[in-house]
Scaffold this active site. Sequence first.
Site, short mmCIF file in Angstrom:
data_model
loop_
_atom_site.label_atom_id
_atom_site.label_comp_id
_atom_site.label_asym_id
_atom_site.label_seq_id
_atom_site.Cartn_x
_atom_site.Cartn_y
_atom_site.Cartn_z
N SER A 134 48.16 39.94 42.60
CA SER A 134 47.85 40.60 43.86
C SER A 134 48.95 41.58 44.26
O SER A 134 50.12 41.33 44.02
CB SER A 134 47.68 39.57 44.99
OG SER A 134 47.38 40.25 46.20
N LYS A 188 43.54 32.86 43.48
CA LYS A 188 43.47 34.30 43.74
C LYS A 188 42.15 34.66 44.44
O LYS A 188 42.11 35.53 45.31
CB LYS A 188 43.59 35.07 42.42
CG LYS A 188 43.42 36.59 42.54
CD LYS A 188 44.39 37.22 43.53
CE LYS A 188 44.50 38.73 43.41
NZ LYS A 188 43.28 39.49 43.51
N HIS A 191 42.55 33.71 48.01
CA HIS A 191 43.46 34.73 48.57
C HIS A 191 42.65 35.96 48.98
O HIS A 191 42.80 36.51 50.08
CB HIS A 191 44.52 35.09 47.53
CG HIS A 191 45.23 36.39 47.76
ND1 HIS A 191 44.64 37.62 47.54
CD2 HIS A 191 46.49 36.67 48.18
CE1 HIS A 191 45.50 38.59 47.82
NE2 HIS A 191 46.62 38.04 48.21
N ASN A 192 41.75 36.40 48.10
CA ASN A 192 40.93 37.58 48.40
C ASN A 192 39.96 37.32 49.54
O ASN A 192 39.66 38.21 50.33
CB ASN A 192 40.17 38.03 47.15
CG ASN A 192 41.08 38.72 46.14
OD1 ASN A 192 42.30 38.60 46.20
ND2 ASN A 192 40.49 39.45 45.23
N GLU A 195 41.85 37.66 52.58
CA GLU A 195 42.06 39.11 52.73
C GLU A 195 40.83 39.77 53.38
O GLU A 195 40.98 40.62 54.27
CB GLU A 195 42.33 39.71 51.35
CG GLU A 195 42.53 41.20 51.29
CD GLU A 195 42.68 41.67 49.83
OE1 GLU A 195 41.99 42.64 49.46
OE2 GLU A 195 43.45 41.05 49.07
#
Length: 497
Positions: A134, A188, A191-192, A195
């Site tokens: 990232s 990940k 995480h996105n 986001e």
Amino acid sequence: MATPALSHIGLAGLAVMGQNLALNIAEKGFPISVYNRTASKVDETHHRAQTEGGLPLTPHYTPRDFVLSIQRPRSIIILVKAGSPVDQTIAALSSFMEPGDSIIDGGNEWYLNTERRIEQASSQGLLYLGMGVSGGEEGARYGPSLMPGGSYQAYSNVQNILQRVAAQVDDGPCVTYIGEGGSGNFVKMVHNGIEYGDMQLISEAYDVLKNIGGLSNSELADIFAEWNRGELESFLVEITADIFRVKDEFGEGELVDKVLDKTGMKGTGKWTVQQAAELSIAAPTIAASLDGRYMSGLKEERESAAAALREAGLKEDEQLGGVKKGIDKKRLIDDVRQALYASKICSYAQGMNLLRAKSVEKGWDLNLGELARIWKGGCIIRAVFLDRIKKAYKRNPNLASLVVDPEFAREMVQRQAAWRRVVGLAVSAGISTPGMCASLSYFDTYRRARLPANLVQAQRDLFGAHTYERIDRPGSFHTEWTKLARTSENAGVAALN
């Protein structure tokens, strides 16, 4: 002629992220071999390595030459489009690799694909890592957040390289071994998803300040810059301030007003919401952000709907104008800041709860505090309050939710009045704030000891005999609700007669 020295590591796939990560690795002093199916990309990367400081990067044009140029046990990072291109790249390279060599997929891959590839690689004696990366192109070049999961031996083989190329924060490099299987890709992915929520919430803050507060882009730039010096300090708030300052090179005003209001996506947000549903984890803020992107894609339909509803009598200008009258701008700005902060806590809480649930299901033993730590630098969601999330999980590794951490709980209670004012104003003005509304509903639902779910369960028992539990005695119960209701009704009528 002397044989060229072997590289420490290889990287295949030289689009923007691949090029920049390769140059980052080389700049940290690790000789690297690079390969791409398109020779021009190899040349371009080699040229950049020469012009950006004569970096130790060697170009290769065939899979065989590329693989054989790396010292054993070989570690090869793949940065190509997720899905079949990864399988094709692995097939092209693995025939020249030997037992003990490692493949590291740095793309946004579906975690189950990674687990399938781990098994396939193992059958050839190869090690495999699925590594979330990232930070975008700048992060890849100067220090990303890295989330490697899979073979611990494969991680150990490149640990010193990854720790040097990752973003550096006050308590170490932004990389850690995540866990087994597809855990790195899953982390990940979430995480996105967080986001997505962050970006949606910021866009709603902008919408309220612009359309209810009547603030100009210049004023918005100053406000977001000021917020970035306080509790909201983060990469996304910082770049938002920058965006408002950019002038349109083709006309008057700022560029942001000329950008088409359709948001793209690559799938990780959708995967996050799907996984939350699979695991029965409430993630309404993240889901609202995904719905927001879907709705943004209906540009022509939205334009038609606006016209049709105006014709039907909707007076949006009057609706908005009525709310704007007498607005105290200073108070509105401060209220929106508080609402944004409280909403963000809910978004992160949902993401962390999803990670914990998946960790339990898969036996990954994820360290949520450590995940917050490696997100403090390099990545898109890096924010100053991630350090406080790290400390919250350090205080209580079994924390049920960030919402009930003593520090965060106190902050949310202090901000809830402002939060409610912002959501109420937006609703009255006809401005949609799905992320903030979802966050506030999440907070209000989670904090209530008793919900109206008793009625829903009674309905389920009535039409489907699904049974229910009681609050005053153990066991499962079923009631003939309709029969009893009719009996009671008839008895009431008889009594009246």
